[in-house]
Write a protein that holds these residues in place. Structure first.
Motif, PDB file in Angstrom:
ATOM      1  N   SER A  26       0.696  -1.139  -0.048  1.00  0.00           N
ATOM      2  CA  SER A  26      -0.164   0.649   0.125  1.00  0.00           C
ATOM      3  C   SER A  26       0.856   1.348   0.326  1.00  0.00           C
ATOM      4  N   GLU A  27       0.443   2.680  -0.219  1.00  0.00           N
ATOM      5  CA  GLU A  27       1.579   3.554  -0.266  1.00  0.00           C
ATOM      6  C   GLU A  27       1.268   3.974   1.075  1.00  0.00           C
ATOM      7  N   LYS A  28       1.135   3.468   2.203  1.00  0.00           N
ATOM      8  CA  LYS A  28       1.937   4.125   3.707  1.00  0.00           C
ATOM      9  C   LYS A  28       2.758   3.161   3.920  1.00  0.00           C
ATOM     10  N   LYS A  29       2.521   1.535   3.531  1.00  0.00           N
ATOM     11  CA  LYS A  29       3.681   0.657   4.083  1.00  0.00           C
ATOM     12  C   LYS A  29       4.732   1.293   2.815  1.00  0.00           C
TER      13      LYS A  29
END
Length: 161
Positions: free
Chosen positions: A71-74
């Motif tokens: 994901s973008e955050k990870k």
């Protein structure tokens, strides 16, 4: 009456923090000499300058074990950790410095590192120079966004304990 004053003060203190303290989704805090405090909120894709933040890249410009399916955050966390470790491995000298060092850099389409900005807290000019030299000597490749080679803006931090 005292309780009402506490609530009013709390509202006046929290409101600006909640309104101005948030970075909008799809933006990041970037080192910028034009900003009041030396930083400015910028979008992940700055089309007018042709700069892409590493959160949106399909290929990062440095060695990493980050999955493309994150994901973008990870992906942001993995990228920051990988870049921090590469810089740390490039540091040639020992220091007694204790604190955090924030690093911003750009990797051009020709695999050149430019626009390096290093800030330490507490401030240490010597540590800034050591980290800047380590950053500028990184081995990088061109970044990609949707199979197109692009200029990438990266940032990370290092903790010295």
């Amino acid at each position: 009456m005292n309780r009402i004053k506490q609530i009013v003060v709390l509202i006046f203190v929290l409101t600006p923090t909640l309104i101005f303290g948030q970075i909008p989704k799809g933006h990041f805090l970037d080192a910028d000499s034009t900003g009041e405090k030396g930083a400015k909120i910028k979008p992940f894709i700055q089309k007018e300058k042709g700069i892409y933040h590493y959160a949106v890249l399909s290929q990062l410009p440095f060695e990493n074990n980050c999955s493309k399916r994150l994901s973008e955050k990870k992906k942001i966390n993995c990228s920051e950790d990988a870049l921090s470790e590469l810089i740390r491995r490039n540091i040639k000298s020992n220091s007694d410095y204790k604190g955090r060092v924030y690093v911003y850099l750009t990797v051009t389409e020709k695999s050149e590192i430019t626009d390096v900005d290093v800030t330490s807290y507490p401030e240490s000019i010597e540590t800034n120079l050591i980290v800047k030299n380590a950053t500028e000597s990184l081995n990088v490749r061109p970044a990609e966004y949707k199979s197109k080679i692009v200029k990438a803006r990266l940032w990370t931090f290092l903790v010295f304990e």
